[in-house]
Scaffold this motif. Sequence first.
Motif, PDB file in Angstrom:
ATOM      1  N   MET A 143       0.839  -1.208   0.000  1.00  0.00           N
ATOM      2  CA  MET A 143       0.000   0.000   0.000  1.00  0.00           C
ATOM      3  C   MET A 143       0.872   1.257   0.000  1.00  0.00           C
ATOM      4  N   THR A 144       1.976   1.230   0.736  1.00  0.00           N
ATOM      5  CA  THR A 144       2.900   2.368   0.736  1.00  0.00           C
ATOM      6  C   THR A 144       3.507   2.565  -0.647  1.00  0.00           C
ATOM      7  N   LEU A 145       3.856   1.473  -1.307  1.00  0.00           N
ATOM      8  CA  LEU A 145       4.400   1.550  -2.663  1.00  0.00           C
ATOM      9  C   LEU A 145       3.408   2.210  -3.608  1.00  0.00           C
ATOM     10  N   VAL A 146       2.135   1.784  -3.550  1.00  0.00           N
ATOM     11  CA  VAL A 146       1.142   2.350  -4.464  1.00  0.00           C
ATOM     12  C   VAL A 146       0.900   3.832  -4.161  1.00  0.00           C
ATOM     13  N   LEU A 181     -10.310   9.011  -2.394  1.00  0.00           N
ATOM     14  CA  LEU A 181     -10.797   7.637  -2.507  1.00  0.00           C
ATOM     15  C   LEU A 181      -9.753   6.637  -2.017  1.00  0.00           C
ATOM     16  N   VAL A 182      -8.520   6.794  -2.477  1.00  0.00           N
ATOM     17  CA  VAL A 182      -7.459   5.879  -2.055  1.00  0.00           C
ATOM     18  C   VAL A 182      -7.184   6.030  -0.561  1.00  0.00           C
ATOM     19  N   SER A 183      -7.229   7.258  -0.061  1.00  0.00           N
ATOM     20  CA  SER A 183      -6.990   7.485   1.367  1.00  0.00           C
ATOM     21  C   SER A 183      -8.081   6.867   2.231  1.00  0.00           C
ATOM     22  N   THR A 184      -9.330   7.010   1.817  1.00  0.00           N
ATOM     23  CA  THR A 184     -10.430   6.451   2.617  1.00  0.00           C
ATOM     24  C   THR A 184     -10.469   4.936   2.554  1.00  0.00           C
ATOM     25  N   GLN A 185      -9.874   4.353   1.534  1.00  0.00           N
ATOM     26  CA  GLN A 185      -9.831   2.894   1.463  1.00  0.00           C
ATOM     27  C   GLN A 185      -9.011   2.292   2.593  1.00  0.00           C
TER      28      GLN A 185
END
Length: 200
Positions: free
Chosen positions: A105-108, A141-145
Amino acid sequence: MTAAVFFGCTFIAFGPALALYVFTIAIEPLRVIFLIAGKASEGLKSINPDESAPSMRLLAYVSGLGFGIMSGVFSFVNTLSDSLGPGIVGIHGDSPQFFLNSAFMTLVIILLHVFWGIIFFDACEKKKWYILLLVLLTHLLVSTQTFLSPHYGINLVSAYVIMVFMGIWAFFVAGGSCRSLKFCLLCQDKDFLLYHQRSR
């Protein structure tokens, strides 16, 4: 075992970002210094009048990579320190893949910041405000995931789908084309090859 988890997750999360920095930014340290200082054009011209000023695309790329690395460090450093022990995640019903999922997740997130930076700078330059809104919405969106803690698979797959979409978009915004990608992958792009031979 804890050292293996620590170094493995560190290289998964930050390895590609380090490679991008080493092969694309660190080869021209003068530009890095002045891009960080914020006075790229004036500084480069005063030191070397023949040196061309960095383009807005280069500034967007460097800024995106910088923000991505900072974001990755702040979000992942505590998880990495927990991986060294004592104890281990997974004993009380947590996923035993927590550290691995966090690393991916950190990589993405790091790569998304690079792509978001390129698209965001281009949208600002062209005054396309709806694109700015789209970048902000995908960021949210990515943060709330990340709140979907037990559902790591869904979280990672959707984040990587967004990353691929944003990467393709950033590639074309930065001036790429299907033809240039094909020539580059087949090592038939003479301008690309000559540039890298000259820079060595």
